[in-house]
Design a protein around this motif. Structure first.
Motif, short mmCIF file in Angstrom:
data_model
loop_
_atom_site.label_atom_id
_atom_site.label_comp_id
_atom_site.label_asym_id
_atom_site.label_seq_id
_atom_site.Cartn_x
_atom_site.Cartn_y
_atom_site.Cartn_z
N TYR A 15 1.82 6.02 7.56
CA TYR A 15 0.94 5.41 6.56
C TYR A 15 -0.25 6.31 6.23
O TYR A 15 -0.54 6.52 5.04
CB TYR A 15 0.45 4.02 7.00
CG TYR A 15 -0.52 3.42 6.01
CD1 TYR A 15 -0.06 2.69 4.92
CD2 TYR A 15 -1.89 3.63 6.14
CE1 TYR A 15 -0.94 2.17 3.99
CE2 TYR A 15 -2.78 3.11 5.22
CZ TYR A 15 -2.30 2.40 4.14
OH TYR A 15 -3.18 1.90 3.22
N ASP A 34 -0.92 1.11 -5.62
CA ASP A 34 0.41 0.83 -6.16
C ASP A 34 1.44 1.82 -5.62
O ASP A 34 2.56 1.45 -5.28
CB ASP A 34 0.41 0.87 -7.68
CG ASP A 34 -0.30 -0.32 -8.30
OD1 ASP A 34 -0.54 -1.32 -7.59
OD2 ASP A 34 -0.62 -0.23 -9.51
N SER A 37 2.13 0.98 -1.90
CA SER A 37 2.93 -0.24 -1.71
C SER A 37 4.37 -0.03 -2.19
O SER A 37 5.32 -0.46 -1.52
CB SER A 37 2.29 -1.44 -2.40
OG SER A 37 2.25 -1.27 -3.78
N GLU A 38 4.55 0.64 -3.31
CA GLU A 38 5.91 0.89 -3.81
C GLU A 38 6.68 1.83 -2.88
O GLU A 38 7.88 1.65 -2.67
CB GLU A 38 5.84 1.48 -5.22
CG GLU A 38 7.17 1.62 -5.90
CD GLU A 38 7.84 0.29 -6.24
OE1 GLU A 38 9.09 0.26 -6.24
OE2 GLU A 38 7.13 -0.69 -6.48
#
Length: 170
Positions: A15, A34, A37-38
């Motif tokens: 991460y 975004d 998360s995608e």
């Protein structure tokens, strides 16, 4: 190891690297969020395809890279749509050219339903019948829906123009 355990292990390990990668390349913190998360949604969906060890990080970088490319294409399509809508509206009535920011603001004022049919017509070049299939209504219903969306956009543009004049920016 279950799929969930594998996902959590890869997520916990990589991460920070994906966060830095997205934050350096995205246009805004929201765009970076975004991308992150995608990327991890793709990891979840394709956990069985993810290589082991550090190869997983390279795989995630590849996913994040494609997500960023999709974001840029989307932004480009939105800019093209705004320009196309401005040209289309200018053809209906003689008005001075509207600032692109005013078109974007007027477009964003519209309900999601209107933005969707306008985008399908202008970005994707779909016909009323094709739009009907995408949004799940009849062709008879789609045509007036598109017409009303165009009228609402024109009204929103008029409001933007009035605000500009009232504020002394024109």
């Amino acid at each position: 190891m279950t799929h969930r355990d594998r996902f959590e292990a890869v997520y916990d390990t990589y991460y920070p690297a994906i966060y830095r990668y997205a934050a350096r390349r995205a246009g805004s913190p929201d765009d970076a969020a975004d991308v992150i998360s995608e990327t991890f949604l793709t990891l979840w969906r394709r956990i069985g395809d993810v290589p082991e060890g550090e190869e997983a990080l390279l795989w995630l970088y590849g996913v994040a890279r494609r997500v960023l490319a999709n974001q840029k294409r989307g932004a480009s399509r939105r800019a093209v749509l705004a320009e196309r809508l401005r040209s289309e509206l200018a053809a209906f009535r003689p008005v001075k050219l509207i600032d692109l920011d005013h078109v974007r603001t007027a477009f964003e004022e519209l309900p999601e339903r209107d933005r969707e049919v306008l985008a399908l017509a202008c970005w994707e070049g779909l016909t009323g019948e094709q739009i009907a299939k995408v949004v799940g209504c009849t062709a008879i219903a789609a045509r007036p829906r598109l017409h009303r969306a165009r009228k609402r956009l024109a009204a929103a543009l008029e409001r933007q123009a009035s605000l500009t004049i009232a504020m002394g920016e024109a």
